[in-house]
Design a protein around this motif. Structure first.
Motif, PDB file in Angstrom:
ATOM      1  N   ASP A 105       0.629  -1.226   0.142  1.00 58.22           N
ATOM      2  CA  ASP A 105      -0.102   0.170   0.021  1.00 58.22           C
ATOM      3  C   ASP A 105       0.869   1.213  -0.009  1.00 58.22           C
ATOM      4  O   ASP A 105       0.238   2.446   0.111  1.00 58.22           O
ATOM      5  CB  ASP A 105      -0.959  -0.019   1.159  1.00 58.22           C
ATOM      6  CG  ASP A 105      -1.922  -0.931   1.146  1.00 58.22           C
ATOM      7  OD1 ASP A 105      -2.510  -1.322   0.064  1.00 58.22           O
ATOM      8  OD2 ASP A 105      -2.477  -1.529   2.158  1.00 58.22           O
ATOM      9  N   SER A 106       2.046   0.987  -0.104  1.00 51.84           N
ATOM     10  CA  SER A 106       2.936   2.274  -0.218  1.00 51.84           C
ATOM     11  C   SER A 106       2.851   2.885  -1.458  1.00 51.84           C
ATOM     12  O   SER A 106       2.341   2.358  -2.503  1.00 51.84           O
ATOM     13  CB  SER A 106       4.577   1.937   0.147  1.00 51.84           C
ATOM     14  OG  SER A 106       4.615   1.321   1.349  1.00 51.84           O
ATOM     15  N   TRP A 107       3.300   4.106  -1.620  1.00 49.62           N
ATOM     16  CA  TRP A 107       3.249   4.854  -2.953  1.00 49.62           C
ATOM     17  C   TRP A 107       4.768   4.882  -3.373  1.00 49.62           C
ATOM     18  O   TRP A 107       5.217   6.003  -3.754  1.00 49.62           O
ATOM     19  CB  TRP A 107       2.847   6.251  -2.728  1.00 49.62           C
ATOM     20  CG  TRP A 107       1.279   6.432  -2.357  1.00 49.62           C
ATOM     21  CD1 TRP A 107       0.283   5.436  -1.801  1.00 49.62           C
ATOM     22  CD2 TRP A 107       0.322   7.141  -2.758  1.00 49.62           C
ATOM     23  NE1 TRP A 107      -0.830   5.635  -1.705  1.00 49.62           N
ATOM     24  CE2 TRP A 107      -0.940   6.782  -2.492  1.00 49.62           C
ATOM     25  CE3 TRP A 107       0.239   8.171  -3.846  1.00 49.62           C
ATOM     26  CZ2 TRP A 107      -2.166   7.419  -2.860  1.00 49.62           C
ATOM     27  CZ3 TRP A 107      -0.916   9.098  -4.030  1.00 49.62           C
ATOM     28  CH2 TRP A 107      -2.082   8.528  -3.417  1.00 49.62           C
ATOM     29  N   GLY A 108       5.326   3.732  -3.437  1.00 46.95           N
ATOM     30  CA  GLY A 108       6.654   3.624  -4.206  1.00 46.95           C
ATOM     31  C   GLY A 108       7.750   3.923  -3.028  1.00 46.95           C
ATOM     32  O   GLY A 108       8.891   3.657  -3.401  1.00 46.95           O
ATOM     33  N   VAL A 109       7.403   4.516  -1.951  1.00 47.67           N
ATOM     34  CA  VAL A 109       8.274   4.937  -0.888  1.00 47.67           C
ATOM     35  C   VAL A 109       7.804   4.261   0.806  1.00 47.67           C
ATOM     36  O   VAL A 109       6.449   4.483   0.785  1.00 47.67           O
ATOM     37  CB  VAL A 109       8.602   6.377  -0.680  1.00 47.67           C
ATOM     38  CG1 VAL A 109       9.458   6.736   0.379  1.00 47.67           C
ATOM     39  CG2 VAL A 109       9.237   6.952  -2.252  1.00 47.67           C
ATOM     40  N   GLY A 110       8.721   3.877   1.393  1.00 51.51           N
ATOM     41  CA  GLY A 110       8.124   3.496   2.652  1.00 51.51           C
ATOM     42  C   GLY A 110       7.696   4.819   3.498  1.00 51.51           C
ATOM     43  O   GLY A 110       8.226   5.885   3.318  1.00 51.51           O
ATOM     44  N   ASP A 111       6.508   4.549   4.309  1.00 54.64           N
ATOM     45  CA  ASP A 111       6.022   5.638   4.778  1.00 54.64           C
ATOM     46  C   ASP A 111       5.754   5.597   6.431  1.00 54.64           C
ATOM     47  O   ASP A 111       5.921   4.441   6.840  1.00 54.64           O
ATOM     48  CB  ASP A 111       4.539   6.084   3.782  1.00 54.64           C
ATOM     49  CG  ASP A 111       3.563   4.941   4.034  1.00 54.64           C
ATOM     50  OD1 ASP A 111       3.486   4.052   4.842  1.00 54.64           O
ATOM     51  OD2 ASP A 111       2.914   4.946   3.067  1.00 54.64           O
ATOM     52  N   LEU A 112       4.944   6.374   6.939  1.00 53.74           N
ATOM     53  CA  LEU A 112       4.671   6.531   8.463  1.00 53.74           C
ATOM     54  C   LEU A 112       3.636   5.211   8.813  1.00 53.74           C
ATOM     55  O   LEU A 112       3.792   4.748  10.049  1.00 53.74           O
ATOM     56  CB  LEU A 112       4.191   7.783   8.774  1.00 53.74           C
ATOM     57  CG  LEU A 112       5.379   8.800   8.671  1.00 53.74           C
ATOM     58  CD1 LEU A 112       4.723  10.251   8.939  1.00 53.74           C
ATOM     59  CD2 LEU A 112       6.408   8.580   9.795  1.00 53.74           C
ATOM     60  N   ALA A 113       2.887   5.006   8.003  1.00 55.70           N
ATOM     61  CA  ALA A 113       2.029   3.637   8.133  1.00 55.70           C
ATOM     62  C   ALA A 113       3.060   2.521   8.147  1.00 55.70           C
ATOM     63  O   ALA A 113       2.537   1.220   8.744  1.00 55.70           O
ATOM     64  CB  ALA A 113       0.857   3.694   7.086  1.00 55.70           C
ATOM     65  N   ASP A 114       3.963   2.351   7.251  1.00 53.96           N
ATOM     66  CA  ASP A 114       4.602   1.219   7.257  1.00 53.96           C
ATOM     67  C   ASP A 114       5.579   1.043   8.395  1.00 53.96           C
ATOM     68  O   ASP A 114       5.753   0.145   9.188  1.00 53.96           O
ATOM     69  CB  ASP A 114       5.824   1.080   6.077  1.00 53.96           C
ATOM     70  CG  ASP A 114       4.886   1.210   4.678  1.00 53.96           C
ATOM     71  OD1 ASP A 114       3.872   0.330   4.603  1.00 53.96           O
ATOM     72  OD2 ASP A 114       5.275   1.940   3.702  1.00 53.96           O
ATOM     73  N   LEU A 115       5.904   2.252   9.052  1.00 54.41           N
ATOM     74  CA  LEU A 115       6.801   2.526  10.148  1.00 54.41           C
ATOM     75  C   LEU A 115       5.652   1.969  11.357  1.00 54.41           C
ATOM     76  O   LEU A 115       6.501   1.299  12.190  1.00 54.41           O
ATOM     77  CB  LEU A 115       7.106   4.081  10.691  1.00 54.41           C
ATOM     78  CG  LEU A 115       8.004   4.326  11.719  1.00 54.41           C
ATOM     79  CD1 LEU A 115       9.396   3.447  11.850  1.00 54.41           C
ATOM     80  CD2 LEU A 115       8.176   5.757  11.923  1.00 54.41           C
ATOM     81  N   ALA A 116       4.604   2.454  11.655  1.00 51.51           N
ATOM     82  CA  ALA A 116       3.843   1.912  12.584  1.00 51.51           C
ATOM     83  C   ALA A 116       3.545   0.315  12.584  1.00 51.51           C
ATOM     84  O   ALA A 116       3.687  -0.496  13.621  1.00 51.51           O
ATOM     85  CB  ALA A 116       2.295   2.651  12.427  1.00 51.51           C
ATOM     86  N   GLU A 117       3.213  -0.181  11.381  1.00 53.99           N
ATOM     87  CA  GLU A 117       3.120  -1.637  10.971  1.00 53.99           C
ATOM     88  C   GLU A 117       4.595  -2.398  11.517  1.00 53.99           C
ATOM     89  O   GLU A 117       4.509  -3.399  12.232  1.00 53.99           O
ATOM     90  CB  GLU A 117       2.825  -1.812   9.706  1.00 53.99           C
ATOM     91  CG  GLU A 117       2.738  -3.437   9.363  1.00 53.99           C
ATOM     92  CD  GLU A 117       1.193  -3.453   9.502  1.00 53.99           C
ATOM     93  OE1 GLU A 117       0.722  -4.838   9.042  1.00 53.99           O
ATOM     94  OE2 GLU A 117       0.516  -2.620   9.719  1.00 53.99           O
ATOM     95  N   VAL A 118       5.549  -1.866  11.127  1.00 53.05           N
ATOM     96  CA  VAL A 118       6.919  -2.456  11.441  1.00 53.05           C
ATOM     97  C   VAL A 118       7.389  -2.622  13.052  1.00 53.05           C
ATOM     98  O   VAL A 118       7.575  -3.666  13.323  1.00 53.05           O
ATOM     99  CB  VAL A 118       8.132  -2.002  10.578  1.00 53.05           C
ATOM    100  CG1 VAL A 118       9.495  -2.752  10.990  1.00 53.05           C
ATOM    101  CG2 VAL A 118       7.883  -2.383   9.378  1.00 53.05           C
ATOM    102  N   SER A 119       6.953  -1.442  13.355  1.00 54.18           N
ATOM    103  CA  SER A 119       7.267  -1.239  14.774  1.00 54.18           C
ATOM    104  C   SER A 119       6.532  -2.028  15.609  1.00 54.18           C
ATOM    105  O   SER A 119       6.981  -2.838  16.707  1.00 54.18           O
ATOM    106  CB  SER A 119       7.159   0.293  15.240  1.00 54.18           C
ATOM    107  OG  SER A 119       7.825   1.071  14.527  1.00 54.18           O
ATOM    108  N   TRP A 120       5.074  -1.993  15.634  1.00 56.32           N
ATOM    109  CA  TRP A 120       4.218  -2.790  16.195  1.00 56.32           C
ATOM    110  C   TRP A 120       4.533  -4.314  16.186  1.00 56.32           C
ATOM    111  O   TRP A 120       4.643  -5.113  16.960  1.00 56.32           O
ATOM    112  CB  TRP A 120       2.726  -2.665  15.786  1.00 56.32           C
ATOM    113  CG  TRP A 120       1.761  -3.361  16.677  1.00 56.32           C
ATOM    114  CD1 TRP A 120       1.396  -2.826  17.787  1.00 56.32           C
ATOM    115  CD2 TRP A 120       1.181  -4.835  16.569  1.00 56.32           C
ATOM    116  NE1 TRP A 120       0.230  -3.770  18.537  1.00 56.32           N
ATOM    117  CE2 TRP A 120       0.245  -4.897  17.567  1.00 56.32           C
ATOM    118  CE3 TRP A 120       1.338  -5.785  15.661  1.00 56.32           C
ATOM    119  CZ2 TRP A 120      -0.507  -6.059  17.803  1.00 56.32           C
ATOM    120  CZ3 TRP A 120       0.688  -6.831  15.937  1.00 56.32           C
ATOM    121  CH2 TRP A 120      -0.486  -7.069  16.874  1.00 56.32           C
ATOM    122  N   LEU A 121       5.069  -4.934  14.987  1.00 59.39           N
ATOM    123  CA  LEU A 121       5.170  -6.351  14.765  1.00 59.39           C
ATOM    124  C   LEU A 121       6.427  -6.642  15.394  1.00 59.39           C
ATOM    125  O   LEU A 121       6.888  -7.603  15.963  1.00 59.39           O
ATOM    126  CB  LEU A 121       5.094  -6.579  13.171  1.00 59.39           C
ATOM    127  CG  LEU A 121       3.626  -6.711  12.582  1.00 59.39           C
ATOM    128  CD1 LEU A 121       3.851  -6.608  11.218  1.00 59.39           C
ATOM    129  CD2 LEU A 121       3.028  -7.867  13.148  1.00 59.39           C
TER     130      LEU A 121
END
Length: 712
Positions: free
Chosen positions: A194-210
């Motif tokens: 779901d990124s737009w070609g670049v890792g974003d803050l939603a990805d940061l939240a996902e990776v951090s929680w997991l």
């Protein structure tokens, strides 16, 4: 120091010293270096001091000696809690003066009278008048905070900040008596479907929680999230931002902005159309295209910005704008001007924030200014969500932010803070074993005296914004709080000089703001560091950094893990080296050879790299960490076991190491020759690793098991 035969005169040396310019230093090769007169005059000129002739030098020396006596109060007083401190107060000789403190409202407020100390000082003739000095004592029980000292009398009427800082920044309760490990990631490289070609803050939240929930990690260190240009082309390096205070809106997840959920069908279609082509880039193993991602994302965000906000949402935005104050307003105005004029040469009048042209543009561009304010609010909300997700996932620290050394020479900070940033010189590094020509980072340095006259507020405001949603902060090149290598404009990097800073003030304010945020501070202290600096930082509770490949004993052998410093973030690698799998394979040699960066025959360099690898594997074998014929993955895990055997309070694991990536994120000494800061996260086969697949990686989970067994 090089070809200039003119040695500095004693008068020039004294003047340079008075302004904090160090005329000599010890080089990486053990030789004593002395700056030429040309270099010292140029550095002094960048400090606003005319040293062009003996007469000018004499005038400047007399001026700097009298400067403290021209002020009723020092521009700022920074003291450690519990320490006795005196404040000089200058008035017309013989005049009475009343001095008191107004305490920081955040520390409870109130007024404290100050008593005059018995410190006799002869009066001084300054600018044709006789000036006396009275010395007042600050109470040792002052609370931490930003207080204000006031002086009133027939020839006095002044006020200055008094900053009381922690004597030592203690580790937060979650880290008391225990060690912790975490991941280190370049956020732009960590993409999801779901990124737009670049890792974003939603990805940061996902990776951090997991990472907290699934792996037991306690922190996630990310690259600096500082703002880049508001339109393409964007500078790829996160370490050369336009400002260090505000955030790059490239990292916003458009769909997570609340108003995006309530768009009309037509507007929702516009957002979808904008994102569709760049989402296809998420699985592309080639260089990340920030320009395409931001162009698409900005178009979509403009649609969302135009949507109505609820009363509560508007109130939250208004509160954020009010809290960030003039700094946010000025940054948003610069963004709007940068959109108008692009990255070509601006009109001369536009370079002055106080000009009539800029005042007129503020009205003409009001809607664009509002848009850029809104972007910062949205980014701030999403960073807060990511940090909250990290803590909810079980992390003890959460998000660890990274603070770059400086800013782009044509960026927002230079435009807005021109009075506290030096012109005529840039930050760099003297020659060393890795770069024998020295380095010029093209970043304008803080002007020490001007920063003090501003009571360090630009520095404080920057720290507060970065620390707002952080469990820790890494300070890149923390030595810059002590001294910086200034390279005069037009001079080679080797022809610079060190300029000293008030480290007691800069480190103290850093400790105070981190204390208020409940954050850990890590200072990147790699390279040639005077021993007292590391001792001082440790005394103040600032953690250092240790990288396995750089830690050597007095014989040049790998430093035994039990001899590492305890108060550090210890890692196997760093973003300026290839990931460990690539380093073991000699990728750092191959890249430099291909790019023509080697100063020795490639066979010699490759042999040295092979010897370093073999020496390290032999040490691992001696400690029973690997067998006779270990695989790459076994060596990588063993190196991390080696680091976990240290007493270091924090251990960091590069996400690239956890998936087997071999490509370096950055190749020092290059610009366009290598895709610096554009490499997406991929595995050992070069296949892109998305967030959705990250935590099913057997390699990642195996490495996490190693960390938890040795640290948890």
């Amino acid at each position: 120091m090089a070809d200039d035969p003119e040695l500095p005169s004693d008068a020039l040396l004294r003047l340079a010293n008075a302004y904090g310019v160090t005329a000599d230093y010890w080089g990486f090769d053990g030789t004593h270096k002395v700056a030429s007169a040309t270099t010292l005059r140029a550095v002094l000129a960048a400090l606003g001091v005319d040293a062009s002739s003996p007469e000018r030098i004499a005038l400047a020396a007399a001026f700097v000696e009298d400067m403290p006596w021209r002020r009723t109060l020092p521009p700022v007083v920074v003291v450690r809690a519990g320490r006795l401190a005196h404040v000089p107060v200058h008035v017309a000789h013989g005049d009475p003066v009343e001095v008191w403190l107004e305490l920081d409202p955040e520390a409870g407020g109130g007024r404290r009278e100050l008593t005059q100390a018995d410190v006799p000082v002869p009066p001084r003739s300054v600018d044709g008048r006789l000036v006396g000095r009275a010395t007042f004592t600050l109470p040792v029980d002052l609370p931490l905070g930003w207080h204000e000292i006031r002086a009133e009398g027939p020839s006095a009427g002044a006020r200055s900040p008094v900053v009381v800082t922690p004597d030592r920044l203690e580790l937060p309760p979650a880290l008391q008596g225990r060690r912790a490990w975490g991941l280190m990631a370049q956020l732009y490289s960590v993409r999801s479907r779901d990124s737009w070609g670049v890792g974003d803050l939603a990805d940061l939240a996902e990776v951090s929680w997991l990472a907290g929930r699934e792996l037991g990690a306690d922190f996630l260190l990310v690259n600096p999230l500082h703002a880049a240009e508001p339109q393409a082309p964007l500078t790829p390096s996160p370490y050369l931002p336009t400002t260090r205070r505000f955030v790059n809106p490239l990292y916003i997840r458009v769909e997570d902005v609340r108003e995006a959920a309530y768009l009309s069908a037509a507007d929702r279609a516009l957002v979808e159309w904008a994102g569709e082509p760049v989402r296809l880039l998420d699985t592309d193993p080639g260089p990340i295209d920030r320009d395409a991602a931001w162009t698409a994302k900005r178009a979509a965000l403009e649609v969302v910005f135009a949507a109505p906000r609820s009363a509560a949402r508007q109130a939250a935005l208004d509160a954020y704008v009010e809290e960030e104050g003039t700094g946010l307003e000025t940054f948003a105005l610069w963004c709007a001007l940068a959109e108008r004029y692009g990255q070509e040469t601006w009109p001369e009048e536009a370079l002055d924030p106080q000009s009539d042209l800029v005042a007129q543009a503020r009205d003409e561009l009001a809607e664009r200014v509002a848009f850029h304010r809104w972007l910062q609010w949205v980014a701030d909300e999403q960073i807060a969500d990511a940090h909250r997700a990290a803590l909810d996932g079980g992390m003890a620290v959460g998000i660890m932010h990274d603070l770059a050394v400086g800013v782009h020479p044509q960026g927002a900070d230079v435009w807005a803070l021109g009075d506290v940033l030096a012109t005529g010189a840039s930050v760099g590094a003297p020659p060393d074993m890795y770069n024998q020509q020295g380095q010029d980072w093209s970043q304008p340095p803080w002007q020490p005296d001007a920063l003090a006259r501003a009571a360090y507020r630009p520095y404080r405001d920057m720290l507060r914004t970065v620390l707002r949603h952080a469990g820790a902060i890494r300070i890149d090149h923390v030595l810059g709080l002590f001294r910086l290598w200034w390279v005069p404009d037009g001079a080679p990097p080797s022809e610079g000089a060190y300029v000293r800073y008030d480290h007691e003030a800069l480190v103290g304010i850093l400790a105070l703001e981190a204390h208020r945020a409940g954050a850990v501070v890590i200072g990147e202290d790699l390279g040639v560091v005077e021993p007292w600096v590391r001792d001082y930082l440790s005394e103040r509770g600032i953690l250092g950094t240790s990288v396995l490949w750089f830690e050597r004993d007095m014989h040049g052998a790998p430093l035994a893990p039990e001899h590492y410093r305890p108060l550090v973030l210890a890692t196997v690698t760093t973003h300026d080296l290839p990931p460990t799998a690539g380093y073991l394979a000699g990728e750092h040699v191959t890249i430099r050879d291909r790019l023509g960066l080697l100063t020795e025959p490639v066979s010699v360099v490759r042999a040295a790299a092979r010897a370093e690898r073999d020496q390290m594997i032999a040490v691992l074998r001696e400690r029973g960490l690997v067998g006779d014929d270990p695989s790459e993955r076994e060596i990588v895990e063993a190196l991390h076991r080696y680091v976990t055997a240290t007493p270091s309070v924090l251990v960091g694991v590069a996400l690239t190491d956890a998936v087997g990536e071999r490509r370096a994120q950055n190749q020092p000494g290059t610009d366009q020759e290598y895709p610096n800061w554009k490499v997406p996260l991929a595995d050992s086969a070069g296949q892109v690793v998305l967030v959705e697949d990250l935590f099913t990686s057997a390699r990642l989970r195996s490495l996490a098991t190693v960390l938890n067994a040795d640290i948890g």
